[in-house]
Design an enzyme around this catalytic site. Structure first.
Site, PDB file in Angstrom:
ATOM      1  N   CYS A   1      24.212  20.489  32.602  1.00 60.19           N
ATOM      2  CA  CYS A   1      24.064  19.072  32.924  1.00 60.19           C
ATOM      3  C   CYS A   1      25.362  18.287  32.725  1.00 60.19           C
ATOM      4  O   CYS A   1      26.301  18.439  33.489  1.00 60.19           O
ATOM      5  CB  CYS A   1      22.902  18.481  32.134  1.00 60.19           C
ATOM      6  SG  CYS A   1      22.299  16.902  32.834  1.00 60.19           S
TER       7      CYS A   1
ATOM      8  N   LYS B   1      25.293  23.861  25.078  1.00 59.73           N
ATOM      9  CA  LYS B   1      25.911  22.731  25.782  1.00 59.73           C
ATOM     10  C   LYS B   1      26.996  22.098  24.916  1.00 59.73           C
ATOM     11  O   LYS B   1      26.743  21.701  23.781  1.00 59.73           O
ATOM     12  CB  LYS B   1      24.818  21.711  26.122  1.00 59.73           C
ATOM     13  CG  LYS B   1      25.265  20.512  26.928  1.00 59.73           C
ATOM     14  CD  LYS B   1      24.038  19.675  27.280  1.00 59.73           C
ATOM     15  CE  LYS B   1      24.365  18.452  28.095  1.00 59.73           C
ATOM     16  NZ  LYS B   1      23.149  17.694  28.468  1.00 59.73           N
TER      17      LYS B   1
ATOM     18  N   GLU C   1      17.234  22.556  32.917  1.00 61.46           N
ATOM     19  CA  GLU C   1      17.591  22.205  31.542  1.00 61.46           C
ATOM     20  C   GLU C   1      16.327  22.015  30.692  1.00 61.46           C
ATOM     21  O   GLU C   1      15.371  21.395  31.134  1.00 61.46           O
ATOM     22  CB  GLU C   1      18.424  20.924  31.548  1.00 61.46           C
ATOM     23  CG  GLU C   1      18.950  20.518  30.182  1.00 61.46           C
ATOM     24  CD  GLU C   1      19.795  19.250  30.233  1.00 61.46           C
ATOM     25  OE1 GLU C   1      20.534  18.993  29.257  1.00 61.46           O
ATOM     26  OE2 GLU C   1      19.728  18.514  31.236  1.00 61.46           O
TER      27      GLU C   1
END
Length: 288
Positions: free
Chosen positions: A163, A126, A53
């Site tokens: 994540c 994301k 990430e």
């Protein structure tokens, strides 16, 4: 013929941090630290490589310093163009997570997907953004607005989940319904409750949806934030939820695994996940 894929994950600690150089210098140091392992992946014949990430910066979200807005860049842009050179050199698909600046005030936690010939295929932003207990991500990132795309690369259909996304099974299911054969989850997560969930949630996604996953976490403690220990333990998991290969908790590492994508059909034919779904029974849930 079997569809054998060789894939790689890179987990990396921070070589230079806030107060030790400018933001540009810190970013360049991180890229330079990655390059030998990217080159090694290419030499070993890795076909799909995923980085962690926001791979070229610290995980700066434990603070709320708007100076880090300066590390955001366009996607495609300078870093993705640079990584595309390695993708083309080694005929290697690359998933490149960076801090994206779409325009003033529109900043995203993004992963670019680059095909094996260096062609930019698109990006995932994301969707689920935490804002709690040192993970002050809403200060830095807007929620994604591009859904759950799947990219047809030279070697496989690839999806990305980033994540905190992994705590939500909904997007993981959509990636499967959209045709993903491998889902990569680049992460930055520290020891504690997260470490237990790290080996629970993603094998569950893989098993529930019948695809492979590559799960990446950085390593080390990043000053001055001292959020905790990034515990690495990057791994690959198969459509039965079994971990195929796993990296260490502490070391900079290139993890490589080979697996047969034909296993997806075998597993889905056994369990019939997609035939037996009952979307008409989910309407009330969707209305909520």
């Amino acid at each position: 013929m079997p569809r054998i894929i060789k894939s790689g994950l890179i987990q990396m600690s921070l070589p230079m941090t806030e107060g030790e150089g400018t933001i540009a210098e810190i970013m360049e140091a991180m890229v330079q630290k990655h390059i030998p392992l990217i080159e090694e992946a290419g030499r070993q014949g890795v076909q799909i490589l995923c980085l962690q990430e926001i791979f070229n910066t610290p995980y700066f979200c434990p603070g709320q310093d708007k100076a880090w807005y300066a590390s955001a860049e366009s996607v495609p842009g300078p870093t993705t163009d640079r990584m595309a050179e390695y993708a083309k050199k080694y005929n290697m698909v690359m998933i490149v997570p960076v801090y994206e600046r779409e325009s003033a005030g529109f900043l995203y936690n993004t992963a670019a997907v680059i095909d094996a010939d260096g062609t930019y295929l698109g990006k995932y932003r994301k969707n689920h953004i935490p804002h709690t207990s040192g993970f002050w991500e809403k200060f830095f990132f807007k929620p994604g607005n591009m859904g759950y795309p799947v990219f047809q690369t030279k070697y496989a259909k690839v999806g990305v989940y980033i994540c905190y996304d992994r705590h939500f099974p909904d997007g993981a299911r959509v990636l499967g319904l959209n045709g993903a054969e491998i889902v990569y989850n680049p992460s930055a997560t520290v020891a504690g409750l997260s470490q237990y969930l790290w080996k629970l949630e993603q094998p569950a996604h893989a098993a529930a949806n019948g695809y492979f996953m590559g799960c990446i976490n950085r390593v080390g403690v990043e000053k001055p934030w001292n959020l905790g220990k990034f515990y690495g333990t990057s791994y690959f998991v198969d459509p039965r939820g079994q971990i195929l290969a796993q990296a260490s908790e502490d070391n900079d590492e290139l993890l490589i695994a080979e697996f047969d994508l034909d296993m997806i059909e075998e597993v889905r034919n056994t369990w019939q996940f997609f035939r037996d779904r009952r979307p008409e029974t989910y309407e009330k849930l969707v209305e909520l």
